[in-house]
Design an enzyme around this catalytic site. Sequence first.
Site, short mmCIF file in Angstrom:
data_model
loop_
_atom_site.label_atom_id
_atom_site.label_comp_id
_atom_site.label_asym_id
_atom_site.label_seq_id
_atom_site.Cartn_x
_atom_site.Cartn_y
_atom_site.Cartn_z
CE1 TYR A 33 3.90 -6.82 3.67
CE2 TYR A 33 3.24 -9.13 3.77
CZ TYR A 33 3.31 -7.92 3.09
OH TYR A 33 2.80 -7.82 1.82
CG ASP A 75 -1.98 -1.03 1.21
OD1 ASP A 75 -2.30 -1.53 0.11
OD2 ASP A 75 -2.51 -1.37 2.28
#
Length: 258
Positions: free
Chosen positions: A110, A52
């Site tokens: 992540y 994003d």
Amino acid sequence: MARYQLTLAYDGTNFFGSQRQAKSRTVQGELEKALRKLGWSGRSVIMSGRTDTGVHATGQVASVDLDWSHTDSDLIHALNAALPADMSVKAARMVHAKFHPRFDAQSRRYRYRLFCQSSRDPIRERFAWRVWPAVDGDIFPDTAKLFLGTHDFSTFGSPTTPKGTTMRTVMKVEWMHAEQDEWHFEVQANAFLYRMVRRLVFVQVAAAQGKLSTEAIARSLAHQAKAESRSEFPAGLAPAHGLSLVEVTYPPLESIGQ
């Protein structure tokens, strides 16, 4: 012509995400501009997945078909000379012609960074979420272990395709106390829902601030009425700037394309 696997790092602050957009600056767009300076005439590079707006990476993966007569090291240097200062190619290697950075991926990992401080810290806040009131870090191991295994994560994100499943398998999840006031959350899974990691962090921080119970988190993963479990949760996401994609794993190169 050969297919190359590229490992990318970027500071996501000034990118409108990784995927190419017509009128916005993106990671894919900048990579393709750099490749064209090397004589590439393809239509599109392929990325391992989307990040994003504002999300960083040290292990994003892309593939490109390129007519390149020099070494892999030369390709890295040539691309980095053409790329902007906020992104770079960390590694490049020739792979099987059928290699696909998204569909061949076995897992993604992540990392999310946060720190607890009452006043602003402009330098640290570029890459970490400043949280206040402070968290009770003793809660984090109890919340993190709830996510291990295969669960329906519909409370924590939305499918990446219109009819996609919300089932995901988490292989590794942990919190690390990096400094006196800083915490790192790492999670590795076979795949992630849209905004899933930021939601996982937000919910766990709420629990560590006494706003949510670990039992409520556990109920959200159980096969119960999802509307009921969602109603217990505070709305929100952890900010994008604390999140980084650090690794995408693949099977051995020799097994791809067989």
